[in-house]
Design a protein around this motif. Sequence first.
Motif, PDB file in Angstrom:
ATOM      1  N   ASP A  21       4.785  -3.131   6.309  1.00  0.00           N
ATOM      2  CA  ASP A  21       4.925  -2.225   5.175  1.00  0.00           C
ATOM      3  C   ASP A  21       6.314  -1.608   5.169  1.00  0.00           C
ATOM      4  N   ALA A  22       6.478  -0.564   4.359  1.00  0.00           N
ATOM      5  CA  ALA A  22       7.805   0.050   4.216  1.00  0.00           C
ATOM      6  C   ALA A  22       8.333   0.566   5.552  1.00  0.00           C
ATOM      7  N   ILE A  53       0.186  -6.425   4.019  1.00  0.00           N
ATOM      8  CA  ILE A  53       1.602  -6.614   3.681  1.00  0.00           C
ATOM      9  C   ILE A  53       1.856  -5.994   2.312  1.00  0.00           C
ATOM     10  N   SER A  54       3.007  -5.362   2.174  1.00  0.00           N
ATOM     11  CA  SER A  54       3.392  -4.799   0.871  1.00  0.00           C
ATOM     12  C   SER A  54       4.668  -5.492   0.425  1.00  0.00           C
ATOM     13  N   SER A  55       5.203  -5.077  -0.712  1.00  0.00           N
ATOM     14  CA  SER A  55       6.428  -5.724  -1.200  1.00  0.00           C
ATOM     15  C   SER A  55       7.577  -5.525  -0.215  1.00  0.00           C
ATOM     16  N   ALA A  56       7.522  -4.432   0.555  1.00  0.00           N
ATOM     17  CA  ALA A  56       8.577  -4.214   1.559  1.00  0.00           C
ATOM     18  C   ALA A  56       8.546  -5.338   2.594  1.00  0.00           C
ATOM     19  N   LEU A  58       7.272  -8.396   2.028  1.00  0.00           N
ATOM     20  CA  LEU A  58       7.686  -9.630   1.336  1.00  0.00           C
ATOM     21  C   LEU A  58       9.214  -9.692   1.233  1.00  0.00           C
ATOM     22  N   ARG A  59       9.803  -8.549   0.942  1.00  0.00           N
ATOM     23  CA  ARG A  59      11.275  -8.479   0.814  1.00  0.00           C
ATOM     24  C   ARG A  59      11.934  -8.816   2.151  1.00  0.00           C
ATOM     25  N   LEU A  62      11.907 -12.444   2.618  1.00  0.00           N
ATOM     26  CA  LEU A  62      12.952 -13.068   1.786  1.00  0.00           C
ATOM     27  C   LEU A  62      14.322 -12.955   2.444  1.00  0.00           C
ATOM     28  N   VAL A  87      -2.090 -10.689  -1.544  1.00  0.00           N
ATOM     29  CA  VAL A  87      -0.795 -10.129  -1.974  1.00  0.00           C
ATOM     30  C   VAL A  87       0.190 -11.272  -2.259  1.00  0.00           C
ATOM     31  N   SER A  91       1.691 -11.627  -6.103  1.00  0.00           N
ATOM     32  CA  SER A  91       3.136 -11.411  -6.258  1.00  0.00           C
ATOM     33  C   SER A  91       3.852 -12.709  -6.622  1.00  0.00           C
ATOM     34  N   PHE A  93       4.469 -14.966  -4.597  1.00  0.00           N
ATOM     35  CA  PHE A  93       5.365 -15.211  -3.465  1.00  0.00           C
ATOM     36  C   PHE A  93       5.070 -16.556  -2.796  1.00  0.00           C
TER      37      PHE A  93
ATOM     38  N   LEU B 279      -2.145  -0.204  -1.036  1.00  0.00           N
ATOM     39  CA  LEU B 279      -1.019  -1.035  -1.475  1.00  0.00           C
ATOM     40  C   LEU B 279      -0.413  -0.462  -2.767  1.00  0.00           C
ATOM     41  N   GLU B 282       1.558   2.657  -1.960  1.00  0.00           N
ATOM     42  CA  GLU B 282       2.830   2.354  -1.286  1.00  0.00           C
ATOM     43  C   GLU B 282       3.840   1.765  -2.269  1.00  0.00           C
ATOM     44  N   GLU B 283       3.387   0.855  -3.127  1.00  0.00           N
ATOM     45  CA  GLU B 283       4.315   0.229  -4.075  1.00  0.00           C
ATOM     46  C   GLU B 283       4.883   1.254  -5.056  1.00  0.00           C
ATOM     47  N   ILE B 337       3.303  -6.550  -8.193  1.00  0.00           N
ATOM     48  CA  ILE B 337       2.087  -6.212  -7.437  1.00  0.00           C
ATOM     49  C   ILE B 337       1.326  -5.103  -8.162  1.00  0.00           C
TER      50      ILE B 337
END
Lengths: 112, 363
Positions: A21-22, A53-56, A58-59, A62, A87, A91, A93, B279, B282-283, B337
């Motif tokens: 996460d972040a 998992i969050s977008s942080a 995933l980033r 990447l 997720v 996304s 992804f 989620l 957080e996003e 997301i």
Amino acid sequence: MEFQIQKETAATVVAVIGRMDAVTAPEYEKKLAGMMDEGEKNFIIDFGKLDYISSAGLRALLMTGKRVKSLGGLMLLANIGGAVKDVFAISGFGTIFPMHDTVQSALGAAEE
Amino acid sequence: MIQIKHLSKKFGALEVLRDVSITVRKGEVISIIGPSGTGKSTFLRCINLLDRPSGGSIVINGVDILDPKADVPAIRRKMNMVFQSFNLYQHLSVMDNLTLGPVKLLQTGRQEAEKKALELLKLVGLAEKADSFPDELSGGQKQRVAIARCLAMEPSIILFDEPTSALDPTMVSEVLAVIRRLARDGMTMLIVTHEMKFARDVSSRVLYMDEGVIYEEGPPEQIFDNPQKERTKIFINRVRSFNYRIASPDYDLYAMNAEIELFCEKQILPLKSRQSLQLLVEEVLQICADTLRSTAIELAITHSEKTGEIKLLVESGGAEENILESAALPDELGLTIIRNLTRSIAYKRDGGQNRLTLILKEQ
């Protein structure tokens, strides 16, 4: 977040455990960057023990993926299930990195 | 029949009822609903003068019952009350409980009072219990006797103060069936109840009371299906909420997640909903990182026990800005997301605040 590192002939298997996460995503980037600094360039990321998992996260995948590519290496994702798989799906992804159902299958692909 | 104007009641400094006004017509069945401690029972007790109002007026059939010269016992005979805790005379048989009032207060003959009592016991399905004592009855039977005793005084209005609250769930329906029958027969009734389905079925009008006032009133279809005001909506949809304030971009994600987890546990939300909610939060907060450098953000998570809807409200001060549109993130991952986790996203500028409402998709 914890890591389990297993060096195989074709690639280094990095099992990520817990949450990406972040807060923890930078730890992952740092870990991979350290290994790349030491000359590793082929990785299989094992998501079997990752709960979240969050977008942080995933980033971070990447960013490390880009560096692996610039080194002429490869990064394969394996063992993605449960909430993490959801997720990846929502996304979009999943289309960016090659994904394998098992670490063995990813290792087979890395050897080719 | 009953006209109540600007009724108020204080207990010391505590103002329990504030400016309550309502007219009750003959034959109306009015249910009074609302959270505990909002003055519903006090309202009934004031109408029956069990509690003396602090202000306002109550006129029943043209008689101002707050007039010091008013004949209070006579008023109470016409407007009887059924209590949560039955209030039967334990040392008297069921029959004597029913005949005591008519014989002593209405000067009805013993035989006639007993005949009427038996009719009423038949009405509430307890004729065979005439010689029993309250201790020998179940809670539901005691309450039915209490209703029969109330009817024995031939009231023109009955006030019910949570008549089923002290009963086992298995006994609630037998008491409600008796009250439904009275409603069909045209009895004027005011009923404080937490039985929402019953209130919906039996009432001609529903009062939603909150913080000592009649906050909203209307036909049951309005109050239960389409409440107009915010607090009524929260109550009817049984919305539970969790609030969290974030004052810095370096907020403690795990402390917040632990509290969200606790809220979800209390609400018995499935694992998938919990994960999606964490989620989503957080996003949203990732996207709010810039905003958090200049202003705090108030988060509210609400869950409707009735509809299952989970809502995230994000409120911030500062300049007018829909954070999801002005996000300065390097990619669309977070937004993608968020869009996929939610079934609706709405932004509103309200009272100098940016308000973002996100409703989670059903899991």
